[in-house]
Design a protein around this motif. Structure first.
Motif, PDB file in Angstrom:
ATOM      1  N   GLU A   1       0.751  -1.220   0.111  1.00 51.68           N
ATOM      2  CA  GLU A   1       0.011  -0.058   0.073  1.00 51.68           C
ATOM      3  C   GLU A   1       0.880   1.154   0.012  1.00 51.68           C
ATOM      4  O   GLU A   1       0.661   2.276  -0.702  1.00 51.68           O
ATOM      5  CB  GLU A   1      -0.983  -0.064   1.310  1.00 51.68           C
ATOM      6  N   ALA A   2       1.863   1.112   0.779  1.00 53.76           N
ATOM      7  CA  ALA A   2       2.755   2.405   0.931  1.00 53.76           C
ATOM      8  C   ALA A   2       3.456   2.651  -0.371  1.00 53.76           C
ATOM      9  O   ALA A   2       3.625   3.678  -0.920  1.00 53.76           O
ATOM     10  CB  ALA A   2       3.656   2.063   1.974  1.00 53.76           C
ATOM     11  N   ALA A   3       4.047   1.536  -1.053  1.00 51.83           N
ATOM     12  CA  ALA A   3       4.574   1.864  -2.430  1.00 51.83           C
ATOM     13  C   ALA A   3       3.576   2.143  -3.580  1.00 51.83           C
ATOM     14  O   ALA A   3       3.834   3.207  -4.227  1.00 51.83           O
ATOM     15  CB  ALA A   3       5.231   0.490  -2.909  1.00 51.83           C
ATOM     16  N   ALA A   4       2.262   1.957  -3.383  1.00 51.14           N
ATOM     17  CA  ALA A   4       1.303   2.232  -4.173  1.00 51.14           C
ATOM     18  C   ALA A   4       1.174   3.716  -3.991  1.00 51.14           C
ATOM     19  O   ALA A   4       1.027   4.638  -5.125  1.00 51.14           O
ATOM     20  CB  ALA A   4      -0.004   1.552  -4.219  1.00 51.14           C
ATOM     21  N   GLN A   5       1.100   4.228  -2.944  1.00 50.41           N
ATOM     22  CA  GLN A   5       0.781   5.706  -2.444  1.00 50.41           C
ATOM     23  C   GLN A   5       1.974   6.504  -3.107  1.00 50.41           C
ATOM     24  O   GLN A   5       1.785   7.576  -3.614  1.00 50.41           O
ATOM     25  CB  GLN A   5       0.802   6.014  -1.017  1.00 50.41           C
ATOM     26  N   ARG A   6       3.169   5.938  -2.762  1.00 52.20           N
ATOM     27  CA  ARG A   6       4.360   6.610  -3.216  1.00 52.20           C
ATOM     28  C   ARG A   6       4.531   6.780  -4.742  1.00 52.20           C
ATOM     29  O   ARG A   6       4.633   7.821  -5.279  1.00 52.20           O
ATOM     30  CB  ARG A   6       5.904   5.799  -2.762  1.00 52.20           C
ATOM     31  N   ARG A   7       4.049   5.774  -5.594  1.00 51.08           N
ATOM     32  CA  ARG A   7       3.988   5.809  -6.989  1.00 51.08           C
ATOM     33  C   ARG A   7       2.932   6.772  -7.415  1.00 51.08           C
ATOM     34  O   ARG A   7       2.890   7.611  -8.399  1.00 51.08           O
ATOM     35  CB  ARG A   7       3.543   4.346  -7.667  1.00 51.08           C
ATOM     36  N   ALA A   8       1.742   6.766  -6.482  1.00 52.07           N
ATOM     37  CA  ALA A   8       0.759   7.616  -7.143  1.00 52.07           C
ATOM     38  C   ALA A   8       1.311   9.313  -6.768  1.00 52.07           C
ATOM     39  O   ALA A   8       1.123  10.136  -7.740  1.00 52.07           O
ATOM     40  CB  ALA A   8      -0.666   7.470  -6.322  1.00 52.07           C
ATOM     41  N   LYS A   9       1.841   9.363  -5.705  1.00 48.37           N
ATOM     42  CA  LYS A   9       2.588  10.597  -5.526  1.00 48.37           C
ATOM     43  C   LYS A   9       3.519  11.128  -6.598  1.00 48.37           C
ATOM     44  O   LYS A   9       3.503  12.185  -6.858  1.00 48.37           O
ATOM     45  CB  LYS A   9       3.060  10.890  -4.193  1.00 48.37           C
ATOM     46  N   ILE A  10       4.332  10.258  -6.918  1.00 53.76           N
ATOM     47  CA  ILE A  10       5.453  10.437  -7.920  1.00 53.76           C
ATOM     48  C   ILE A  10       4.589  10.788  -9.227  1.00 53.76           C
ATOM     49  O   ILE A  10       5.044  11.735 -10.063  1.00 53.76           O
ATOM     50  CB  ILE A  10       6.413   9.213  -8.160  1.00 53.76           C
ATOM     51  N   ALA A  11       3.591  10.049  -9.678  1.00 50.98           N
ATOM     52  CA  ALA A  11       2.750  10.221 -10.627  1.00 50.98           C
ATOM     53  C   ALA A  11       2.183  11.622 -10.876  1.00 50.98           C
ATOM     54  O   ALA A  11       2.195  12.391 -11.767  1.00 50.98           O
ATOM     55  CB  ALA A  11       1.913   9.113 -11.150  1.00 50.98           C
ATOM     56  N   GLU A  12       1.736  12.137  -9.656  1.00 54.28           N
ATOM     57  CA  GLU A  12       1.080  13.437  -9.603  1.00 54.28           C
ATOM     58  C   GLU A  12       2.064  14.584  -9.668  1.00 54.28           C
ATOM     59  O   GLU A  12       1.984  15.672 -10.246  1.00 54.28           O
ATOM     60  CB  GLU A  12       0.495  13.374  -8.117  1.00 54.28           C
TER      61      GLU A  12
END
Length: 203
Positions: free
Chosen positions: A150-161
């Motif tokens: 979950e933390a990795a998915a949130q990190r990827r979402a923030k990076i994409a944003e």
């Protein structure tokens, strides 16, 4: 050399009247005679004690065996004949008749073998479910794995944003002049995110 003096009442040759030697028996020795008190001496003493114990056990066993042999020989010997036994031996021996119950069984003949009992499965208590070791550790590891994913998915979402915001800002500044219309979308999103936790809810 002069001959040794012989005490009164004993013949020459060192033997007593009964034929026994006058000298006393010495005990046996194990290991060297002069050992300092320490590990090696205690080891030698221990060996000597075990040898003495084994010899005593062998001796007592030999006595018991001799006594048993003597008792068995006495039991095998027929007792001396008495008057009653002499009379019974003189009388003719009559054949022994089987007991009446045994005779009835013999007259009946062989009986059919009993039927074999029905096969039954042995009653085992219900087995407990197989307990796998480290079950707590396995569940803890799975929850930790989910949290990491979950933390990795949130990190990827923030990076994409962030990447999206960078591209928008790059387009807004193309050609040297800032284009506020294109930046406004990004700025509004930042304002909404900043006010959402402080205001309690969204518009």
């Amino acid at each position: 050399m002069a001959a040794k003096r012989v005490p009164d009442g004993e013949p020459a040759g060192g033997q007593s009247v009964r034929g026994e030697r006058r000298e006393q028996k010495k005990g046996f020795s194990v290991g060297p005679a002069h050992l300092p008190d320490g590990t090696y001496r205690r080891k030698v003493q221990k060996i000597k004690k075990t040898l003495i114990h084994k010899a005593k056990v062998k001796k007592s066993y030999a006595k018991l065996k001799a006594r048993e042999l003597h008792d068995d020989a006495a039991a095998r010997r027929p007792p001396p004949p008495t008057d009653e036994t002499a009379k019974t031996e003189d009388a003719p021996a009559r054949p022994a008749e089987p007991h009446r119950d045994r005779q009835a069984l013999l007259d009946r003949g062989p009986s059919p073998p009993p039927p074999p009992p029905p096969r039954q499965r042995p009653q085992h208590p219900r087995q407990k479910p197989h307990h796998t070791p480290y079950t707590k550790e396995a569940t803890l590891a799975s929850t930790l794995r989910q949290q990491r994913e979950e933390a990795a998915a949130q990190r990827r979402a923030k990076i994409a944003e962030r990447e999206r915001a960078r591209k928008i800002m790059a387009k807004a500044r193309s050609g040297g002049a800032r284009k506020l219309g294109r930046e406004s979308v990004l700025l509004l999103e930042r304002v909404r995110k900043a006010t959402a936790p402080a205001g309690g809810g969204g518009p």
